[in-house]
Scaffold this motif. Structure first.
Motif: not given
Length: 253
Positions: A182, A184, A186, A211-213
């Protein structure tokens, strides 16, 4: 991991290339310090040497030795845009398996943390071969670079190691070698004043986590595997070793 060679390019487009296009700026901000062995390799090159950085990312290695000229390439358009700030060198958008460079003319090449993103054994070996094909063969005249020793060009290749038991990831022998890692992104936090103004609204209507992973594909190399890929690609391993969760090898044709 892709289940066949024909699916490899599609799989990597989704799980590698598209991810780096999205995270390029954030990724670049975390990649600024040269790794010691890479720095040493670049600084050992004679003045006037011509090299290739295959998978150059943000171009952090282009300026390590200002006495050599490096042509960088990367599959990510957004990373190449960042790398072009090193304007004494050339950078192009190119795939590792379809490089636009002429074969047999480079004094050195580097491929740092790139080949582990190829999703099948055959594609990883081909990626190594594409790097080695750039190198000046030992039988070629050294007159183009008087400082070079008549041993042909050399390539330094780095890949992530399976053996990382002391890292925060904790991978080691027995763990799956094909993993999704992953990254991330933020969400940028609002200034305190604005946050307080919106506090009452946010309490009534909670805002979802911004937040997007992103998940990136990696093949984790076990001890000896990189050397095997180099040999299968037609290369000769001159040196190899382990440095901070990575296996590396210096090779020639």
């Amino acid at each position: 991991m892709a289940s066949s060679e024909t699916q490899g390019a599609t799989y990597e487009a989704e799980h590698v290339h598209s991810v780096y296009e999205e995270i390029a700026s954030h990724f670049s901000s975390t990649r600024y310090k040269p790794w010691p062995i890479v720095e040493r390799f670049l600084k050992e090159q004679p003045n006037g040497a011509i090299g290739a950085d295959v998978g150059c990312g943000n171009g952090k290695y282009l300026a390590v030795n200002n006495q050599v000229f490096i042509v960088g390439s990367d599959r990510s358009t957004n990373l190449v845009k960042i790398a072009t700030t090193h304007n004494t060198h050339d950078v192009v958008v190119a795939d590792n398996l379809s490089l636009p460079h002429p074969h047999g003319v480079f004094d050195f090449a580097i491929s740092i943390a790139v080949i582990h993103h190829l999703s099948t054994p055959a594609r990883r070996v081909e990626a190594v071969r594409c790097v080695l094909d750039l190198l000046r063969p030992s039988s070629s005249p050294a007159s183009l670079n008087p400082g070079s020793k008549d041993g042909g060009g050399k390539a330094l290749i780095y890949v992530w190691a399976l053996e990382q038991k002391d890292s925060r990831r904790g991978w080691d022998e027995g763990h799956a070698q094909d993993v999704m890692v992953p990254w991330v992104l933020k969400e940028k936090k609002e200034k305190e004043g604005k946050r307080k103004k919106k506090l009452e609204v946010e309490e009534e209507e909670p805002k979802p986590d911004g937040d997007k992973t992103f998940l990136r594909y990696y093949h984790l190399y076990r001890k000896g595997e990189l050397e095997g890929d180099v040999e299968e690609a037609g290369g000769v391993v001159l040196e190899s070793g382990y440095e901070k969760d990575n296996w590396w090898a210096i090779a020639r044709l």
